[in-house]
Enzyme design. Structure first.
Site, PDB file in Angstrom:
ATOM      1  N   HIS A  57       0.851  -1.175   0.000  1.00  0.00           N
ATOM      2  CA  HIS A  57       0.000   0.000   0.000  1.00  0.00           C
ATOM      3  C   HIS A  57       0.892   1.231   0.000  1.00  0.00           C
ATOM      4  O   HIS A  57       2.103   1.138   0.193  1.00  0.00           O
ATOM      5  CB  HIS A  57      -0.935  -0.007   1.216  1.00  0.00           C
ATOM      6  CG  HIS A  57      -0.235   0.043   2.535  1.00  0.00           C
ATOM      7  ND1 HIS A  57      -0.129  -1.043   3.367  1.00  0.00           N
ATOM      8  CD2 HIS A  57       0.413   1.049   3.155  1.00  0.00           C
ATOM      9  CE1 HIS A  57       0.555  -0.705   4.440  1.00  0.00           C
ATOM     10  NE2 HIS A  57       0.901   0.569   4.337  1.00  0.00           N
TER      11      HIS A  57
HETATM   12  P1  TYD Z   1      -1.902  -3.173   7.435  1.00  0.00           P
HETATM   13  O1  TYD Z   1      -1.633  -1.714   7.326  1.00  0.00           O
HETATM   14  O2  TYD Z   1      -2.630  -3.854   6.338  1.00  0.00           O
HETATM   15  O3  TYD Z   1      -0.510  -3.918   7.734  1.00  0.00           O
HETATM   16  P2  TYD Z   1       0.794  -4.075   6.785  1.00  0.00           P
HETATM   17  O4  TYD Z   1       0.863  -2.885   5.920  1.00  0.00           O
HETATM   18  O5  TYD Z   1       1.916  -4.158   7.732  1.00  0.00           O
HETATM   19  O6  TYD Z   1       0.675  -5.330   6.016  1.00  0.00           O
HETATM   20  O7  TYD Z   1      -2.650  -3.402   8.803  1.00  0.00           O
HETATM   21  C1  TYD Z   1      -3.078  -4.675   9.239  1.00  0.00           C
HETATM   22  C2  TYD Z   1      -4.285  -4.490  10.143  1.00  0.00           C
HETATM   23  O8  TYD Z   1      -3.944  -3.747  11.309  1.00  0.00           O
HETATM   24  C3  TYD Z   1      -5.405  -3.738   9.463  1.00  0.00           C
HETATM   25  O9  TYD Z   1      -6.633  -4.340   9.852  1.00  0.00           O
HETATM   26  C4  TYD Z   1      -5.330  -2.354  10.049  1.00  0.00           C
HETATM   27  C5  TYD Z   1      -4.768  -2.573  11.424  1.00  0.00           C
HETATM   28  N1  TYD Z   1      -3.932  -1.473  11.906  1.00  0.00           N
HETATM   29  C6  TYD Z   1      -4.357  -0.694  12.962  1.00  0.00           C
HETATM   30  O10 TYD Z   1      -5.445  -0.895  13.522  1.00  0.00           O
HETATM   31  N2  TYD Z   1      -3.557   0.325  13.400  1.00  0.00           N
HETATM   32  C7  TYD Z   1      -2.364   0.602  12.819  1.00  0.00           C
HETATM   33  O11 TYD Z   1      -1.653   1.541  13.263  1.00  0.00           O
HETATM   34  C8  TYD Z   1      -1.923  -0.208  11.721  1.00  0.00           C
HETATM   35  C9  TYD Z   1      -0.609   0.055  11.034  1.00  0.00           C
HETATM   36  C10 TYD Z   1      -2.729  -1.230  11.301  1.00  0.00           C
END
Ligand code: TYD
Length: 140
Positions: A57
């Protein structure tokens, strides 16, 4: 902060100042002092399954500072034109990831912990999770 490698205008790898003595080493990261933004949020990734890949992302406004505080991982950063990869392999290294950069994290070593300092609270509306949407917005 010592600049080790500039990947993009708003993305660069730095070496943290390390305060070391016979007891070990210490790194201090301070918002708006040795980091280029105020810290609104800290999160960390750990316990990853073998071969797991994360990220995929970009953020419209968020700035982040990533530190692999244990183990190592590879971070790919893409500005919509070029893709660059950096191996995060020590707690003395910090990667500034500015806004509007696509990122992918992979090749975590077992037990790796990737800590991320972020400039804003979590906000799903700041995410661009589709690569084609990212390219469209990045090229505007
Ligand atoms: P995501 O951003 O998809 O993780 P990555 O980029 O590391 O693969 O986040 C995974 C899950 O965690 C998603 O449901 C959103 C949640 N999340 C939070 O609640 N707070 C946060 O600060 C972050 C980064 C993620």
């Amino acid at each position: 902060m010592q600049l080790l490698e500039r990947l993009f205008d708003n993305c660069a790898l730095y070496r943290h100042p390390v305060i070391a003595d016979e007891r070990g080493s210490l790194v201090a990261l301070e918002g708006d002092r040795n980091l280029p933004f105020a810290i609104a949020r800290v999160y960390y990734l750990f316990g990853g399954a073998a071969g797991a890949e994360r990220g995929f992302h970009a953020h419209r406004a968020l700035q982040q500072w990533a530190v692999c505080v244990a183990g190592a991982c590879t971070i790919l950063v893409d500005d919509g034109r070029d893709r660059r990869e950096v191996r995060m392999d020590g707690p003395d290294k910090g990667l500034l990831i500015g806004n509007m950069l696509w990122r992918e994290m992979r090749d975590f070593t077992p037990g790796a912990v990737l800590m991320v300092l972020a400039s804003m609270p979590y906000d799903e509306a700041d995410y661009i999770r589709d690569y084609d949407d990212f390219l469209r917005e990045a090229r505007k």
